[in-house]
Design a protein around this motif. Sequence first.
Motif, PDB file in Angstrom:
ATOM      1  N   TYR A  59     -36.137 -86.426 -54.646  1.00 19.44           N
ATOM      2  CA  TYR A  59     -35.120 -87.084 -53.815  1.00 19.44           C
ATOM      3  C   TYR A  59     -34.840 -86.210 -52.600  1.00 19.44           C
ATOM      4  CZ  TYR A  59     -30.645 -89.105 -52.365  1.00 19.44           C
ATOM      5  OH  TYR A  59     -29.625 -89.683 -51.626  1.00 19.44           O
ATOM      6  N   VAL A  60     -35.093 -86.768 -51.421  1.00 16.96           N
ATOM      7  CA  VAL A  60     -34.996 -86.003 -50.169  1.00 16.96           C
ATOM      8  C   VAL A  60     -34.167 -86.777 -49.161  1.00 16.96           C
ATOM      9  CG1 VAL A  60     -36.316 -85.006 -48.248  1.00 16.96           C
ATOM     10  CG2 VAL A  60     -37.244 -84.921 -50.578  1.00 16.96           C
ATOM     11  N   LEU A  61     -33.310 -86.072 -48.430  1.00 19.57           N
ATOM     12  CA  LEU A  61     -32.555 -86.661 -47.326  1.00 19.57           C
ATOM     13  C   LEU A  61     -33.222 -86.293 -46.008  1.00 19.57           C
ATOM     14  CD1 LEU A  61     -28.789 -85.956 -48.192  1.00 19.57           C
ATOM     15  CD2 LEU A  61     -30.048 -88.088 -48.474  1.00 19.57           C
ATOM     16  N   VAL A  62     -33.363 -87.253 -45.102  1.00 18.81           N
ATOM     17  CA  VAL A  62     -33.840 -86.950 -43.755  1.00 18.81           C
ATOM     18  C   VAL A  62     -32.701 -86.238 -43.023  1.00 18.81           C
ATOM     19  CG1 VAL A  62     -34.653 -87.893 -41.568  1.00 18.81           C
ATOM     20  CG2 VAL A  62     -35.366 -88.953 -43.726  1.00 18.81           C
ATOM     21  N   LEU A  64     -38.146 -81.572 -41.893  1.00 16.24           N
ATOM     22  CA  LEU A  64     -38.269 -82.519 -42.991  1.00 16.24           C
ATOM     23  C   LEU A  64     -39.170 -81.976 -44.102  1.00 16.24           C
ATOM     24  CD1 LEU A  64     -37.643 -85.211 -44.276  1.00 16.24           C
ATOM     25  CD2 LEU A  64     -39.499 -86.241 -42.949  1.00 16.24           C
ATOM     26  N   ILE A  65     -40.298 -81.391 -43.751  1.00 15.04           N
ATOM     27  CA  ILE A  65     -41.181 -80.863 -44.794  1.00 15.04           C
ATOM     28  C   ILE A  65     -40.517 -79.682 -45.495  1.00 15.04           C
ATOM     29  CG2 ILE A  65     -42.488 -79.202 -43.392  1.00 15.04           C
ATOM     30  CD1 ILE A  65     -43.827 -81.577 -46.159  1.00 15.04           C
ATOM     31  N   THR A  66     -39.642 -78.979 -44.782  1.00 15.61           N
ATOM     32  CA  THR A  66     -38.886 -77.894 -45.417  1.00 15.61           C
ATOM     33  C   THR A  66     -37.928 -78.451 -46.464  1.00 15.61           C
ATOM     34  OG1 THR A  66     -39.067 -76.506 -43.437  1.00 15.61           O
ATOM     35  CG2 THR A  66     -37.330 -75.943 -45.005  1.00 15.61           C
ATOM     36  N   GLU A  67     -37.370 -79.647 -46.228  1.00 17.46           N
ATOM     37  CA  GLU A  67     -36.520 -80.298 -47.232  1.00 17.46           C
ATOM     38  C   GLU A  67     -37.337 -80.654 -48.474  1.00 17.46           C
ATOM     39  OE1 GLU A  67     -33.051 -81.031 -47.254  1.00 17.46           O
ATOM     40  OE2 GLU A  67     -33.286 -79.436 -45.763  1.00 17.46           O
ATOM     41  N   PHE A  68     -38.565 -81.110 -48.279  1.00 16.76           N
ATOM     42  CA  PHE A  68     -39.443 -81.378 -49.417  1.00 16.76           C
ATOM     43  C   PHE A  68     -39.688 -80.089 -50.204  1.00 16.76           C
ATOM     44  CE2 PHE A  68     -40.328 -85.353 -47.325  1.00 16.76           C
ATOM     45  CZ  PHE A  68     -40.808 -86.199 -48.317  1.00 16.76           C
ATOM     46  N   ALA A  69     -39.914 -78.997 -49.486  1.00 14.31           N
ATOM     47  CA  ALA A  69     -40.151 -77.715 -50.154  1.00 14.31           C
ATOM     48  C   ALA A  69     -38.907 -77.256 -50.916  1.00 14.31           C
ATOM     49  CB  ALA A  69     -40.569 -76.666 -49.125  1.00 14.31           C
ATOM     50  N   ARG A  70     -37.752 -77.425 -50.314  1.00 17.44           N
ATOM     51  CA  ARG A  70     -36.502 -76.975 -50.945  1.00 17.44           C
ATOM     52  C   ARG A  70     -36.246 -77.704 -52.254  1.00 17.44           C
ATOM     53  NH1 ARG A  70     -30.733 -77.820 -50.509  1.00 17.44           N
ATOM     54  NH2 ARG A  70     -31.079 -79.786 -49.409  1.00 17.44           N
ATOM     55  N   TYR A  71     -36.643 -78.959 -52.342  1.00 14.94           N
ATOM     56  CA  TYR A  71     -36.394 -79.739 -53.552  1.00 14.94           C
ATOM     57  C   TYR A  71     -37.006 -79.071 -54.778  1.00 14.94           C
ATOM     58  CZ  TYR A  71     -36.310 -83.550 -56.914  1.00 14.94           C
ATOM     59  OH  TYR A  71     -36.107 -84.288 -58.049  1.00 14.94           O
ATOM     60  N   LEU A  72     -38.231 -78.574 -54.652  1.00 20.36           N
ATOM     61  CA  LEU A  72     -38.890 -77.922 -55.786  1.00 20.36           C
ATOM     62  C   LEU A  72     -38.801 -76.401 -55.715  1.00 20.36           C
ATOM     63  CD1 LEU A  72     -42.099 -79.987 -56.636  1.00 20.36           C
ATOM     64  CD2 LEU A  72     -39.857 -80.012 -57.705  1.00 20.36           C
ATOM     65  N   ASP A 114     -33.954 -90.804 -48.425  1.00 22.50           N
ATOM     66  CA  ASP A 114     -32.734 -91.469 -47.972  1.00 22.50           C
ATOM     67  C   ASP A 114     -32.453 -91.138 -46.508  1.00 22.50           C
ATOM     68  OD1 ASP A 114     -30.557 -93.101 -48.243  1.00 22.50           O
ATOM     69  OD2 ASP A 114     -29.630 -91.964 -49.871  1.00 22.50           O
ATOM     70  N   GLU A 115     -31.637 -91.967 -45.876  1.00 28.21           N
ATOM     71  CA  GLU A 115     -31.237 -91.796 -44.468  1.00 28.21           C
ATOM     72  C   GLU A 115     -32.438 -91.912 -43.522  1.00 28.21           C
ATOM     73  OE1 GLU A 115     -28.117 -91.697 -43.892  1.00 28.21           O
ATOM     74  OE2 GLU A 115     -27.281 -91.064 -45.814  1.00 28.21           O
ATOM     75  N   ILE A 116     -33.357 -92.810 -43.834  1.00 23.11           N
ATOM     76  CA  ILE A 116     -34.564 -92.943 -43.026  1.00 23.11           C
ATOM     77  C   ILE A 116     -34.255 -93.452 -41.624  1.00 23.11           C
ATOM     78  CG2 ILE A 116     -35.075 -95.311 -43.762  1.00 23.11           C
ATOM     79  CD1 ILE A 116     -37.634 -92.464 -43.292  1.00 23.11           C
ATOM     80  N   HIS A 117     -33.093 -94.074 -41.434  1.00 22.83           N
ATOM     81  CA  HIS A 117     -32.726 -94.574 -40.106  1.00 22.83           C
ATOM     82  C   HIS A 117     -32.546 -93.448 -39.094  1.00 22.83           C
ATOM     83  CE1 HIS A 117     -28.940 -93.854 -42.317  1.00 22.83           C
ATOM     84  NE2 HIS A 117     -28.519 -93.388 -41.156  1.00 22.83           N
ATOM     85  N   ARG A 118     -32.473 -92.211 -39.571  1.00 23.30           N
ATOM     86  CA  ARG A 118     -32.335 -91.079 -38.653  1.00 23.30           C
ATOM     87  C   ARG A 118     -33.611 -90.782 -37.887  1.00 23.30           C
ATOM     88  NH1 ARG A 118     -29.070 -86.910 -42.704  1.00 23.30           N
ATOM     89  NH2 ARG A 118     -26.973 -87.799 -42.400  1.00 23.30           N
ATOM     90  N   LEU A 119     -34.710 -91.376 -38.304  1.00 21.93           N
ATOM     91  CA  LEU A 119     -35.978 -91.154 -37.598  1.00 21.93           C
ATOM     92  C   LEU A 119     -36.107 -92.099 -36.413  1.00 21.93           C
ATOM     93  CD1 LEU A 119     -38.731 -90.665 -40.332  1.00 21.93           C
ATOM     94  CD2 LEU A 119     -37.511 -88.943 -39.014  1.00 21.93           C
ATOM     95  N   ASN A 120     -36.581 -91.571 -35.304  1.00 19.89           N
ATOM     96  CA  ASN A 120     -36.821 -92.385 -34.114  1.00 19.89           C
ATOM     97  C   ASN A 120     -38.226 -92.094 -33.592  1.00 19.89           C
ATOM     98  OD1 ASN A 120     -36.859 -93.830 -31.757  1.00 19.89           O
ATOM     99  ND2 ASN A 120     -35.158 -92.765 -30.775  1.00 19.89           N
TER     100      ASN A 120
END
Length: 364
Positions: free
Chosen positions: A157-160, A169-177, A209-215
Amino acid sequence: MVNTRPHTEHATPAGRTSRNTARARDAVTEADSAGAPEPSWPLTTWQGWQRFATTDPPTPPQPDDPPRSTEERLAYHSAFVTIRTPAISQLATQVRTLMILGRHQQTTARPSLIVTGPAAAGKTTALLHVGRACHLAHTRKNPAPPGSAHGAAPVAYVLVPPGATAKTLITEFARYLGIPTTTRMTQTQITDAVCHTYTQAGVQLVLIDEIHRLNPRTTTGAQTADLLKDLTERLPATFVYAGINVTDTPLFSGTRGAQLAGRATLIDCGPLPARHGQREPFRDVITDIENALDLQQHKPGTLPRHHTYLHQRTAGRIGSLTRLIRQAAITAICDGTERITKQSLEAIRLDHLAETHHRPTRGR
């Protein structure tokens, strides 16, 4: 204490980073074994997610149960049950189907899902509910071997993050695990470590989650969108996104948007209609919420009778509805009335979004 972190050993381009990973993992294991206090982990970490997924959710009072104390009932209405809305049912079915559909797909990205809708419509609740169900189903079918300190991590589970770049964003993926990263590591190095570790950990469902933050119309947004496309092609997992009114954002625009739209099924988590054909879905949800209340003097059927008022008050948003009724229940416990009336509902101040849509009515 058994270490609940998934096994995250991975090969990285730099030998130093690999050694740091091993040292970090050993330090965490030693701290757990020594009985160190367990910190409060957020849901966007494996420890926080596993605690959420494996903790029994609140349950409504049962006829044969002993009465709960005031403190227990206040805590219950604060946490409350998850009301199964049509969006949750649809999402659960679609996720199960797409995970099977993409299970053995190797050449291209697996089909994905996007949960969209206005604020306070229950998107995140639906996402978490389905993620928990997937986690529990996987662990029931694939229990950790006896004596094993490491279990699989079927769900991520990752937040943008706000103003997301591909690297943040990839750092958030890394932080999860708990994959160690440094400022000197490149985006490619972190991505390689994430893909290897997620595959080794057995991640099958990625919730973003919060994918609307991407532009994607901006340079950084386009690079971040490309990163997500890369991850969907490299990870053997089904991706589910959630965001506010994503069809009204640049997310589906341009070439990148066309690629996403061509792979993702849209699930509308919008306001519940007062009536849909011969059915009254909003009134049904109100009934389910009322049946889950733990009040000593509340008369069943009171809230469904006010379904027109409640629909007008909350604009049909499930998040606003549950908040309104929960606040009224907590107030009823605190003031000793132990019941909810239209008058007590009127006294509750809701979120600004709901209040701006509310037009007061006269009546009961």
